[in-house]
Structures are given as C-alpha cells and as structure tokens.
Design an enzyme around this catalytic site. Sequence first.
Site, PDB file in Angstrom:
ATOM      1  N   GLU A   1       0.810  -1.223   0.000  1.00  0.00           N
ATOM      2  CA  GLU A   1       0.000   0.000   0.000  1.00  0.00           C
ATOM      3  C   GLU A   1       0.842   1.272   0.000  1.00  0.00           C
ATOM      4  OE1 GLU A   1      -3.400   2.070   2.869  1.00  0.00           O
ATOM      5  OE2 GLU A   1      -3.003  -0.081   2.998  1.00  0.00           O
ATOM      6  N   ASP A   2       1.981   1.245   0.687  1.00  0.00           N
ATOM      7  CA  ASP A   2       2.729   2.487   0.928  1.00  0.00           C
ATOM      8  C   ASP A   2       4.098   2.566   0.273  1.00  0.00           C
ATOM      9  OD1 ASP A   2       0.613   3.305   2.471  1.00  0.00           O
ATOM     10  OD2 ASP A   2       1.507   2.694   4.371  1.00  0.00           O
TER      11      ASP A   2
END
Length: 625
Positions: free
Chosen positions: A86-87
């Site tokens: 996600e990051d």
Amino acid sequence: MEKLHITDIDKSANEVFDVMSQRVTPDELRQIKSAFEFAKAAHAEQKRNTGHPYIIHPIAVARIAAVELKLDAHCVMAAFLHDVVEDTSCTLDDIRTNFGDDVAFLVDTVTKKHKSAYKNSKQVDNYEQLLESVHYDMRALMVKIADRLHNMRTLQSMRPDKQMKIAGETDYLYAPLANRLGLYDVKTDLENLSFKFRCPYEYFNILKQQKYDMEHDRVRLDVFTSRIKNLLEENGICGVAEVYYRRPYSIWRKMRDKECDYKHVPNKYYVRVTFSKCDRDLKEKEVCVKIYSILTDVYKEKPGFFNNYIDQAKENSYQCLNVMLLSEMGIWEDVQICSEKMVESSKLGCMTGLNDGNIDEWIKRFQGVLKDIADSKGKMNLMENVATTLYYDDVMVFTPDGRSLILPKGSTAIDFAFELGDNVGLHAKYARINGKLCPVRTILHRGDCVEIGTVEEVVAKAGWIEQTCTYNAKRALRNIKNDDEDNIYRCPHCNPLPGGETIGFRNPDNTITIHRRSCSDVIVEASKYGDSIVEYNFRERANRTYPVSITITAVDRYHLLMDIIICITHTLNLSIDSLNTIIDDEIVTCQVTFLTHSVNEVVRCMSELYDIDGVDEVKQNGIHT
C-alpha cells in the site's frame, strides 16, 4: 537520535523473534526475520507522524500478532509486511515471490485498494474486502485487528478529525468484531481507546472517579479476597481472588443503559476467582462448582443472580460461574469463578481450540450474512447488516423442545421467530413466553422458553423492524419498510447543546448535522463516511435556548420543592417549562424541563441541585447515545 532509533528497532524486532522461536521451526523463524528485513528496507525512507521511522509500526503490529494474539508464522510475516504494498513501490508479486502465496493472500486482504470510483464509499468498500476474507481464512482479520490496535494506541499524534474517523470505525466495527471473536482484552483496549478520543471529558471524568473508588474500596476488598484465598487453600485448591475494575467505556455503557450517574452504576468491579491446579480426577466445571459450594457455605448468595456461563457460554465464548456474594461489610460482591485456561481462552478467542464450537458456529452465520449481502446486488446496507452480528451482550433462549438460540440482548420474540425461519417470522401472530401469552414485540430475557404462534393469513407489520435487533429479522422486514432520510441540523437522538463535545457531518445537500461526540449515530457515520466529518463550533447564542429534561431523586422534606425551583429559576435564571413530582414513601422523584443556552448551564444546574439538602441523584433525560 537515528542510532537510538536503530537500537530500538532491533530490540523490538528481536522481541518478536524471541517469542516466535518458542513455537515455530528454524526455517519459519528465518522467514520471519527475512520478512522484517524486507519491510525495513521498503519503509526505509518513511516516517510516522511522530517523526519516528515508519518500520516501528509494522514491528509493533507483528509484536501484537506474536505476543498478544499468539498468531502463526505467516500471520507475523504478514504483520511485518502489511503496509508494504500500500505504501511503497513493492508489489504483491514481490511478496508472493519472496514469501509464498499464503503470506501474499494475507497481505493482499489487509491492503486498501485505491480506486477511481468506490461502490459505496472508500471506507465501506475496504470493510467489505476485509470481511469477505472470512469466507477463506480468519487470520487476515486477526492481522487487521493487530494493525488497528497499534493505530489506536498511537492515535494521539493524529489530527482531531482523523482521530474521530479512526475512533468511530473502531467503535462501530473493530471492537465489536474483536468481542464476537472472543478477544476480550483486545476488545476492551479498542473500545476504551476509541472512547478516550471520542469523548475525552467523559473518559477522564470516569477515570478520576474510579481512582477514588479504588482507594475507598481497597481495605474492604483486600479482606474479602484474602479470605477467599484462604478458603481455597484450606480445601486444597491452588487459586487466587483478584479485583478487576471495569474500564471507563464499560462504565459509560452501564450509565447509558441504566440511565444513571456514575455513583449509581452497579458492579463497577468484579472479583475473579481463578484456579490452576486441582484434583486431576475433577473436570474444570466440577472444580468451579466445588469452589462455588465452598464460598456459599461461608457467604450468603443473592437469590436469582447465579449464572452458569460454562454450560450456557456467551456468544463470545466467555466461560465462568457468576454469583453475587454478601461480603463481611454487608455489600453484594460480583464474583466470577473460572479456571486459568478459561481466562486465557477469553483473551485468545477464536485462535484457541477451547472455543471452536461457538466460534465456528458464529463464523458460519457470519458467512451467511455476507453471502446474503453479496446476493442482494447492492440493495442492502453492508455496514448496517454486518453490525447486527457484532453486538456486545447476548441472551440464551429456548424453544419448547429444548433447542437453544443466542440472540442480542434486547431482542424480541420477533427476532426469535425470524431465527426459526422467514416463514415463521413473517406470519407470527403471538408468542408464548414461559407459557404466558405475549405480544411478539415482547423483549426476551436469558432462559426464556419461547413458542411462536403463526397464522398464514397474518402478515408481518412494517413497524416491527424498529423492535428488532437481529440481522435475519431486519433483512426480511426491510422489504416492507420504506425509510425516508431526514436532513436535520441538530441530531434528535442525542440533543447536542452549545459548548458540549460535538462533531459535525456535512450532508449531501451541504447542510451540517450536529451530534454529541458520544452519539451512536456518530459512530455509524464516522465508520461509513469519515470524509464528511467537519469541525463545527456550536456556539452559545443569547437569544437561542433549548429544552432540557432532568430527573431529581431526593429524600422528601419541608421546602424541598421550593428549593429546587429557586435553584433553577432564581439562582441560575433559567425558565422552567414543566415540572412533575411523585412522592413514594418519602422518596421524591421530580422531573423538570427547563430552557438552557448551553451544556455549561446544564452542568452548573445539575451541580447546584446536587448541593441541595436531601438530593441524591440528578440525571439528564432523553439522551439516546
């Protein structure tokens, strides 16, 4: 500073490795360490809001998974890696290549998907993705709960609007979910942290009063628990008796449910009697019964307050014998008798073999809920229907042939009927509860034996949905009920006042609805539409007043009513709208409605009324939070 961080990072990671080394193979331990190094490299340039290296968060989540939830190697690996896709620039294929399909599945499930358009809202779509994993594997939910627990423990660093959004999500979904999965300690932490950030004034006020109670009760409870311990030793049982004060959120819920102030909340603490070693020929239940017999030989038992939560375990699988005993000081004490294994089971819930029966049954029902929602093709409200399966308290009731059903506390015979089948619920005409003829809207209590009378010509009434708690009943009745959404400025359920702890939500027509921060509607809205939260200063206006109703309980005396009226109208200059007084054996119950400008006036009024000679309790009416 950076060196200190590196030392802390390695120390924290090593704690996870040390714990996992006790229950995984050497190869699995190498994979766990590899997952940590992978995450550490991926997050190398990132910082938390606190300014600390981001990797501190994945390590903390892995620690919760390893130490507090005792999850397996793949779950701990997924905890280290849960934010990588996600990051960072790393992909799910990178995870799959390095750590296998199972870890990739877990990481994928807890990874929020970024879309150009969302079916419901960003939050609700992410919930749906996570809850769908129940069909395949409970472990993804456990990793997400570990992630949420650490986020709540570090919520102080977030902006107030973000705090409200995350706290609302937690109270609406994650804490009840942890409760239903039998994770008592996690549930307690989540709900209290949510309460702390949603309603800080109420949270710290309860803590302050609890601190006083702990000091005030200490000597008396020490005498009580010491004597119990001696009784156990005299009878060859290795056990202890300890006092546990209920957490602020639990107290607040009792205040709300009982419609009372802190002073009048029953059972603000309980005494847990636990044992470890006992006669090997006795089963755990038999030891609990033996302890119960020993204690009731010495202490008087309160009639009608014995609960067997071993044979009739609660939906979250909590087990004990629960009894009220009269202590040496003449106070009824709430006593729970259980084994250390039962306590451990309540902490680990669905991840321990002791709870397989209840948890498996709940998972099966929960999967049915999700399937029904999916089959409805978007016609049903995901969060509302999921929430009906995540209630805190339950009651066990029975059919005439002895079949037991567990329903949410507050359920009616309508709920019971729909649990038996849609055809029963839709054509229910009456109920017989413990042999007595009753309307189907009658609320059920633990141990009730219920029979539903049906007539084919009878059709369920639309208004029944307001008297139901269960998913099955609401799902079936929703088709015959049309809801009109109202866009209002001031929430009618919680009746917010200027100067109080309030929060605003921007409606589709750009109006703003103001709620108390403790309002249950806020939890729902924050969980579904967190981006609509707005800061709104609900200011006091000299020309604007709001009706407030309070109930005063006091010992009757000459001039009491006049003192109350003078306090409100003369001392505080507030206008009384209505007043009703009932006297029962020298106890006065006085209900007063007056007009106020702000919450500060209400607080001051209630404080002044408490100072009147003879007044025992003052509480505000009509706040449904």
